[in-house]
Design a protein around this motif. Structure first.
Motif, short mmCIF file in Angstrom:
data_model
loop_
_atom_site.label_atom_id
_atom_site.label_comp_id
_atom_site.label_asym_id
_atom_site.label_seq_id
_atom_site.Cartn_x
_atom_site.Cartn_y
_atom_site.Cartn_z
N ASN A 52 0.81 -1.22 0.00
CA ASN A 52 0.00 0.00 0.00
C ASN A 52 0.84 1.27 0.00
O ASN A 52 0.34 2.37 0.29
CB ASN A 52 -0.98 -0.03 1.17
N GLY A 53 2.13 1.14 -0.33
CA GLY A 53 2.97 2.31 -0.56
C GLY A 53 3.60 2.94 0.66
O GLY A 53 4.14 4.04 0.56
N TRP A 54 3.55 2.27 1.80
CA TRP A 54 4.18 2.80 3.01
C TRP A 54 5.49 2.04 3.23
O TRP A 54 5.52 0.81 3.17
CB TRP A 54 3.25 2.66 4.21
N GLY A 55 6.58 2.77 3.48
CA GLY A 55 7.89 2.14 3.60
C GLY A 55 8.69 2.64 4.78
O GLY A 55 8.13 3.06 5.79
N ALA A 56 10.03 2.63 4.62
CA ALA A 56 10.97 2.99 5.69
C ALA A 56 10.58 2.26 6.98
O ALA A 56 10.49 2.84 8.05
CB ALA A 56 11.03 4.50 5.90
N MET A 57 10.33 0.95 6.86
CA MET A 57 9.79 0.16 7.97
C MET A 57 10.83 -0.19 9.02
O MET A 57 12.02 -0.24 8.74
CB MET A 57 9.18 -1.12 7.42
N TRP A 58 10.32 -0.44 10.21
CA TRP A 58 11.14 -0.90 11.32
C TRP A 58 10.32 -1.86 12.18
O TRP A 58 9.11 -1.88 12.11
CB TRP A 58 11.64 0.29 12.17
N ARG A 59 11.02 -2.66 12.98
CA ARG A 59 10.40 -3.58 13.95
C ARG A 59 10.93 -3.22 15.32
O ARG A 59 12.13 -3.15 15.54
CB ARG A 59 10.79 -5.03 13.67
N ASN A 60 10.02 -3.04 16.28
CA ASN A 60 10.43 -2.70 17.64
C ASN A 60 9.19 -2.63 18.50
O ASN A 60 8.20 -3.31 18.24
CB ASN A 60 11.21 -1.38 17.65
N GLY A 61 9.22 -1.73 19.48
CA GLY A 61 8.06 -1.44 20.31
C GLY A 61 7.69 0.02 20.09
O GLY A 61 8.00 0.60 19.06
N VAL A 62 7.07 0.62 21.09
CA VAL A 62 6.76 2.05 21.07
C VAL A 62 7.54 2.65 22.23
O VAL A 62 7.52 2.10 23.34
CB VAL A 62 5.24 2.30 21.24
N TYR A 63 8.22 3.75 21.99
CA TYR A 63 9.02 4.37 23.04
C TYR A 63 8.20 4.61 24.31
O TYR A 63 7.01 4.93 24.23
CB TYR A 63 9.61 5.70 22.58
N THR A 114 2.98 2.90 27.86
CA THR A 114 2.99 2.91 29.33
C THR A 114 3.05 1.51 29.92
O THR A 114 3.37 1.35 31.09
CB THR A 114 1.76 3.66 29.89
N GLN A 115 2.74 0.51 29.10
CA GLN A 115 2.80 -0.88 29.57
C GLN A 115 2.79 -1.78 28.34
O GLN A 115 2.05 -1.51 27.38
CB GLN A 115 1.59 -1.17 30.44
N ALA A 116 3.60 -2.86 28.37
CA ALA A 116 3.63 -3.78 27.23
C ALA A 116 3.96 -5.19 27.69
O ALA A 116 4.70 -5.38 28.67
CB ALA A 116 4.67 -3.31 26.21
N SER A 117 3.43 -6.16 26.96
CA SER A 117 3.78 -7.56 27.22
C SER A 117 5.22 -7.79 26.75
O SER A 117 5.75 -7.03 25.93
CB SER A 117 2.82 -8.49 26.49
N ASP A 118 5.84 -8.83 27.27
CA ASP A 118 7.24 -9.12 26.92
C ASP A 118 7.43 -9.39 25.43
O ASP A 118 8.50 -9.15 24.90
CB ASP A 118 7.76 -10.30 27.73
N ASP A 119 6.39 -9.90 24.77
CA ASP A 119 6.51 -10.24 23.36
C ASP A 119 6.00 -9.16 22.42
O ASP A 119 5.90 -9.36 21.22
CB ASP A 119 5.78 -11.55 23.07
N PHE A 120 5.70 -7.97 22.95
CA PHE A 120 5.14 -6.88 22.14
C PHE A 120 6.10 -6.53 21.01
O PHE A 120 7.27 -6.25 21.22
CB PHE A 120 4.89 -5.67 23.02
N CYS A 121 5.56 -6.55 19.78
CA CYS A 121 6.35 -6.18 18.60
C CYS A 121 5.47 -5.41 17.64
O CYS A 121 4.37 -5.85 17.30
CB CYS A 121 6.90 -7.43 17.90
N VAL A 122 5.96 -4.26 17.22
CA VAL A 122 5.26 -3.37 16.30
C VAL A 122 6.07 -3.24 15.01
O VAL A 122 7.30 -3.19 15.05
CB VAL A 122 5.10 -1.97 16.95
N ILE A 123 5.35 -3.16 13.91
CA ILE A 123 5.96 -2.79 12.63
C ILE A 123 5.54 -1.34 12.39
O ILE A 123 4.36 -1.03 12.37
CB ILE A 123 5.46 -3.66 11.46
#
Length: 173
Positions: A52-63, A114-123
């Motif tokens: 869908n044309g969105w790039g410059a991707m990363w994998r991590n969490g949210v600060y 403010t809170q995340a599970s140990d396996d939390f992963c965001v693209i």
């Protein structure tokens, strides 16, 4: 077979400028449980955003500190786990996001995990345009962001639903 539920509309929220976090008059969008993440979720979300044309991707969490982007819009696709994220700054709204959810943040939208599970992963990904910038909520950054945010182009596609998706219909100046 589609990896996306096409029968749902995103939750829409407009956050007000709070004096430190500028937010955006265009709505913040959240698709709940819309991406099938049952197998290889990171790759599925990356392919969806790329198609869908969105790039410059990363994998991590949210600060875990409050921040926003003043030169670019951002999409967050939850591949694994769950988190509680404060969107819109201190006066915004805390939302639970989980695997299969997608949040689309117009430039200026504050966010902080403010809170995340140990396996939390965001693209994370961005539409074509300037590179991502990271701004903390300060009076100086706020003043500069008020000048740059209106200049950020509206994307041609919704990162989840493509050229006919809700973002294209809902994001207007």
């Amino acid at each position: 077979m589609s990896v996306v539920r096409t029968d749902i509309e995103p939750l829409t929220i407009v956050f007000q400028d709070d004096g430190l976090v500028p937010n955006n008059p265009m709505p913040f969008l959240v698709y709940k449980a819309t991406v099938d993440v049952s197998s290889n979720p990171e790759a599925i979300i990356e392919r969806l955003f790329g198609k869908n044309g969105w790039g410059a991707m990363w994998r991590n969490g949210v600060y875990d500190f409050a921040h926003y982007h003043a030169t670019v819009h951002e999409v967050l696709g939850v591949a694994r786990g769950r988190a509680r994220v404060q969107f819109g700054g201190d006066h915004g709204r805390a939302l639970e996001i989980a695997a299969g959810d997608v949040a689309i943040l117009p430039a200026g939208t504050g966010h902080q995990c403010t809170q995340a599970s140990d396996d939390f992963c965001v693209i994370g990904a961005y539409p074509p345009g300037p590179p991502m910038d990271l701004q903390r909520p300060t009076p100086e950054n706020h003043a500069m962001a008020l000048k740059t945010i209106p200049q950020v182009a509206i994307p041609a596609t919704d990162p989840v639903m493509g050229k006919d998706g809700p973002l294209v219909r809902l994001w207007k100046r």
